[in-house]
Structures are given as structure tokens and as C-alpha cells.
Scaffold this active site. Structure first.
Site, PDB file in Angstrom:
ATOM      1  N   SER A  12       0.836  -1.192   0.000  1.00 32.60           N
ATOM      2  CA  SER A  12       0.000   0.000   0.000  1.00 32.60           C
ATOM      3  C   SER A  12       0.873   1.245   0.000  1.00 32.60           C
ATOM      4  O   SER A  12       2.063   1.191   0.308  1.00 32.60           O
ATOM      5  CB  SER A  12      -0.934  -0.008   1.220  1.00 32.60           C
ATOM      6  OG  SER A  12      -0.200  -0.239   2.418  1.00 32.60           O
ATOM      7  N   GLU A  14       1.030   5.516   1.046  1.00 32.01           N
ATOM      8  CA  GLU A  14       0.465   6.637   1.795  1.00 32.01           C
ATOM      9  C   GLU A  14       0.651   7.941   1.027  1.00 32.01           C
ATOM     10  O   GLU A  14       1.721   8.223   0.487  1.00 32.01           O
ATOM     11  CB  GLU A  14       1.128   6.758   3.167  1.00 32.01           C
ATOM     12  CG  GLU A  14       0.543   7.903   3.998  1.00 32.01           C
ATOM     13  CD  GLU A  14       1.118   7.968   5.390  1.00 32.01           C
ATOM     14  OE1 GLU A  14       0.819   7.040   6.183  1.00 32.01           O
ATOM     15  OE2 GLU A  14       1.866   8.914   5.688  1.00 32.01           O
ATOM     16  N   THR A  45      -3.460  10.970   4.672  1.00 30.14           N
ATOM     17  CA  THR A  45      -3.212  11.450   6.029  1.00 30.14           C
ATOM     18  C   THR A  45      -4.220  12.519   6.443  1.00 30.14           C
ATOM     19  O   THR A  45      -4.937  13.105   5.626  1.00 30.14           O
ATOM     20  CB  THR A  45      -1.786  12.012   6.175  1.00 30.14           C
ATOM     21  OG1 THR A  45      -1.644  13.145   5.309  1.00 30.14           O
ATOM     22  CG2 THR A  45      -0.753  10.963   5.818  1.00 30.14           C
ATOM     23  N   ALA A  48      -2.965  17.464  12.056  1.00 30.52           N
ATOM     24  CA  ALA A  48      -3.106  17.599  13.510  1.00 30.52           C
ATOM     25  C   ALA A  48      -4.432  18.255  13.856  1.00 30.52           C
ATOM     26  O   ALA A  48      -4.784  19.308  13.335  1.00 30.52           O
ATOM     27  CB  ALA A  48      -1.951  18.423  14.077  1.00 30.52           C
ATOM     28  N   ARG A 103      -4.399   8.419  17.118  1.00 29.61           N
ATOM     29  CA  ARG A 103      -4.603   9.448  18.130  1.00 29.61           C
ATOM     30  C   ARG A 103      -4.364  10.816  17.518  1.00 29.61           C
ATOM     31  O   ARG A 103      -5.153  11.737  17.668  1.00 29.61           O
ATOM     32  CB  ARG A 103      -3.655   9.244  19.321  1.00 29.61           C
ATOM     33  CG  ARG A 103      -3.951  10.200  20.476  1.00 29.61           C
ATOM     34  CD  ARG A 103      -2.792  10.315  21.438  1.00 29.61           C
ATOM     35  NE  ARG A 103      -1.682  11.060  20.842  1.00 29.61           N
ATOM     36  CZ  ARG A 103      -0.678  11.574  21.540  1.00 29.61           C
ATOM     37  NH1 ARG A 103      -0.628  11.400  22.844  1.00 29.61           N
ATOM     38  NH2 ARG A 103       0.288  12.231  20.952  1.00 29.61           N
ATOM     39  N   GLY A 104      -3.240  10.980  16.835  1.00 26.19           N
ATOM     40  CA  GLY A 104      -2.891  12.258  16.232  1.00 26.19           C
ATOM     41  C   GLY A 104      -2.272  13.199  17.243  1.00 26.19           C
ATOM     42  O   GLY A 104      -2.084  12.870  18.416  1.00 26.19           O
ATOM     43  N   ASP A 105      -1.952  14.396  16.786  1.00 29.41           N
ATOM     44  CA  ASP A 105      -1.313  15.411  17.622  1.00 29.41           C
ATOM     45  C   ASP A 105      -2.236  16.609  17.779  1.00 29.41           C
ATOM     46  O   ASP A 105      -2.999  16.951  16.871  1.00 29.41           O
ATOM     47  CB  ASP A 105      -0.001  15.889  16.983  1.00 29.41           C
ATOM     48  CG  ASP A 105       0.995  14.755  16.826  1.00 29.41           C
ATOM     49  OD1 ASP A 105       1.158  13.999  17.806  1.00 29.41           O
ATOM     50  OD2 ASP A 105       1.590  14.628  15.745  1.00 29.41           O
ATOM     51  N   GLN A 208      16.052  16.156   5.413  1.00 32.08           N
ATOM     52  CA  GLN A 208      14.623  15.947   5.615  1.00 32.08           C
ATOM     53  C   GLN A 208      14.381  14.706   6.479  1.00 32.08           C
ATOM     54  O   GLN A 208      13.540  14.710   7.391  1.00 32.08           O
ATOM     55  CB  GLN A 208      13.943  15.780   4.256  1.00 32.08           C
ATOM     56  CG  GLN A 208      12.435  15.579   4.312  1.00 32.08           C
ATOM     57  CD  GLN A 208      11.877  15.278   2.929  1.00 32.08           C
ATOM     58  OE1 GLN A 208      12.301  14.334   2.252  1.00 32.08           O
ATOM     59  NE2 GLN A 208      10.932  16.097   2.487  1.00 32.08           N
ATOM     60  N   PHE A 212      12.371  14.512  10.070  1.00 23.49           N
ATOM     61  CA  PHE A 212      11.242  13.611  10.290  1.00 23.49           C
ATOM     62  C   PHE A 212      11.527  12.658  11.453  1.00 23.49           C
ATOM     63  O   PHE A 212      10.671  12.426  12.315  1.00 23.49           O
ATOM     64  CB  PHE A 212      10.962  12.782   9.039  1.00 23.49           C
ATOM     65  CG  PHE A 212      10.333  13.533   7.907  1.00 23.49           C
ATOM     66  CD1 PHE A 212       9.804  14.802   8.080  1.00 23.49           C
ATOM     67  CD2 PHE A 212      10.268  12.964   6.644  1.00 23.49           C
ATOM     68  CE1 PHE A 212       9.217  15.499   7.020  1.00 23.49           C
ATOM     69  CE2 PHE A 212       9.693  13.646   5.580  1.00 23.49           C
ATOM     70  CZ  PHE A 212       9.163  14.912   5.773  1.00 23.49           C
ATOM     71  N   HIS A 262       4.172  -0.943   3.529  1.00 23.31           N
ATOM     72  CA  HIS A 262       3.377   0.274   3.368  1.00 23.31           C
ATOM     73  C   HIS A 262       4.349   1.421   3.124  1.00 23.31           C
ATOM     74  O   HIS A 262       5.140   1.767   4.012  1.00 23.31           O
ATOM     75  CB  HIS A 262       2.544   0.527   4.625  1.00 23.31           C
ATOM     76  CG  HIS A 262       1.695   1.766   4.564  1.00 23.31           C
ATOM     77  ND1 HIS A 262       0.523   1.813   3.846  1.00 23.31           N
ATOM     78  CD2 HIS A 262       1.851   2.994   5.135  1.00 23.31           C
ATOM     79  CE1 HIS A 262      -0.024   3.022   3.979  1.00 23.31           C
ATOM     80  NE2 HIS A 262       0.768   3.753   4.744  1.00 23.31           N
TER      81      HIS A 262
END
Length: 286
Positions: A12, A14, A45, A48, A103-105, A208, A212, A262
């Protein structure tokens, strides 16, 4: 790794929702290039606190309309149950049946977490409201979440996500295969029996990658870091070495029994395509 070998490998890609008309066109071209590999799904995606909510929805619906399977990300921090319910209803009505629950930020300046604190609560809510209508992927952290109190606490959080109804997991990217093997073995020892698909980050720019990795807690092994540093501004050598590192990692993971890969494409098909071709992958069966 025995638990993973019984699952058919899935592959897959993203993507993230573009911010400009030029970005929309670039993403369409990227998708067209990657679609030839017949991925199991494209994930999209979610910024936030839901900061890309509408763009995530638009991108996901466009991918769905093109005839591809899409798995929108849905992060719950800073959201209400009603907000989440409305988004899920839109996806359901559109025929989307795969969600990546996170959950996320908290976005900058937001002080309150909202009605959800953890991804496990989001998974439980989806199951409560929609039963088994959605296939739910969750995140896994072989090198542990950077905000985790301890390794054990982080693993317990992951375990709760599975126990509340997640079907499968996608890992944060990593370059240390042993971290993934150890994580899978920990799952096996506690009876967790779901596919845990490695997340793969192709390497284009070392600066970069460092940025990350510092943010998400992914370790860049010292030997890899030193090699990249030695190339300085030689972008061709950085890219060539990065392709070797990631291709070798993917080969090792698949040979060990990982249930697919992924790819974090960063909305570019070039490096992912080169890795795919080096691995001689065949894509997913229809």
C-alpha cells in the site's frame, strides 16, 4: 515472525492531501504512476487536530471515484464524538470501508485533547457506532512512540488498540529490522494475532529524513547516518545509497515473513517505484 507468515502480503501507499491546485495535479500523476502496481489501498493522512479534514475527505473521495481502495486516516485528538461520527458517516455513504485510526497530535495553540485521549478510544467508538462496517488499521511503533512513558506502557497502548477492535497495524518507519522483529515477537508472546505491516520511508534528502526522524522517534542507525554525512551535498550519492539501504531492508523484512509493505511516498512516485522494481514485487491479487 511465525504469526505474520500466514497473512498474504499486502502492499500500500500513503499520500497526503495537497494544499494547492498544483499539488492536486501532481498527486493525480503520482497516483496514476503508483496505481500500475495494483496496491491494496492508498491511505490519506489527516492533519493535527483535523486541520486537513476537508482536504483529506476530498482526496479520499477522488481516489475512491477512480476505482481504487482508499483508507483515510482519522485522528481523534482535539475532536468530539459528533465530529468523528459525521466524518465516518460520509465515508460510509461513499462506500469507503477502510480507516486508519490514530490518536494524532494537538494542533499548535490547542490546549484540550477533546473527547478522545487515545487511539484505542477511537477504535472502540468506531466499533460501537458502526460495528464491523470498517476495516481498522492502527499505528505500531517498533522503536516506541516518542511520547511514551516507557516501552511497556507503549506496548500496552498498542495492545488496547487491538483488543478494542483493530484489524491490522502499520508501523512507523524504521531502518533497524531487529526492532520490528522484536516488536512482532512481543505481540506473539501476548497472543496478539493480526498483520503488522512495516512502514517504509524512501530516502531522498538526508536533512529531511533527520527532521522527520527527530519528530517521530525513528532511529537512524549510526553507520547509515555517518555514511550520509560523508556525502555532504552530493544528492546523487545520497539517493543511490538511500535506495540501497531501503531496498535491502525491504528484502530482509519480506524474507523474514513480514505481511507486506506500506510506503510513505511523500506524494512522489519516483523512489517508491524504483524500490518496487528492484524488489520485483507483483502487487496485490484482485
Amino acid at each position: 515472525m511465525e504469526s505474520q507468515k500466514k497473512f498474504s502480503p499486502t502492499f500500500s501507499f500513503e499520500l497526503f492531501p495537497p494544499q494547492t491546485p498544483q499539488g492536486v495535479e501532481k498527486l493525480r500523476l503520482t497516483r496514476q504512476q503508483l496505481a500500475q502496481y495494483n496496491p491494496k489501498f492508498f491511505s490519506v493522512t489527516f492533519g493535527a487536530g483535523g486541520s486537513t479534514r476537508e482536504r483529506t475527505l476530498e482526496t479520499a473521495l477522488e481516489i475512491q471515484a477512480e476505482g481504487h481502495v482508499v483508507a483515510p486516516h482519522l485522528s481523534c485528538i482535539g475532536s468530539t464524538q459528533q465530529n468523528i461520527r459525521v466524518i465516518l458517516e460520509k465515508y460510509y455513504e461513499a462506500g469507503i470501508r477502510h480507516i486508519v485510526a490514530l490518536r494524532g497530535d494537538l494542533p499548535s495553540g490547542m490546549a484540550q485533547a477533546g473527547e478522545f485521549r487515545y487511539a484505542s478510544e477511537l477504535v472502540a467508538f468506531i466499533r460501537q457506532e458502526f460495528g464491523s462496517s470498517f476495516h481498522i488499521d492502527v499505528a505500531a511503533y517498533p522503536e516506541y512512540h516518542p511520547q511514551a512513558r516507557s516501552a511497556q506502557a507503549d506496548f500496552e497502548n498498542f495492545k488496547r488498540k487491538i483488543e478494542t477492535g483493530a484489524n491490522s497495524a502499520i508501523t512507523q518507519y524504521f531502518y533497524n529490522a531487529d526492532a520490528y522483529y522484536h516488536f512482532v515477537e512481543s505481540c506473539e508472546s501476548t497472543g496478539l494475532n493480526i498483520p503488522i505491516v512495516p512502514g517504509i520511508m524512501p530516502i531522498s534528502k538526508f536533512s529531511q529524513l533527520v527532521r522527520f526522524s527527530d519528530t517521530c522517534g525513528a532511529e537512524i542507525p549510526r553507520w547509515i547516518r555517518k555514511k550520509f554525512e560523508g556525502y555532504g551535498d552530493d544528492s546523487a550519492s545520497i539517493q543511490a545509497f538511500g535506495l540501497d539501504v531501503v531496498t535491502d531492508l525491504c528484502e530482509r523484512l519480506l524474507q523474514a515473513g513480514a505481511p507486506g509493505l506500506h510506503f510513505y511516498t511523500l506524494n512522489s512516485a519516483n523512489l517508491t517505484s524504483m524500490i518496487w522494481q528492484r524488489l520485483n514485487l507483483k502487487g496485490n491479487a484482485d
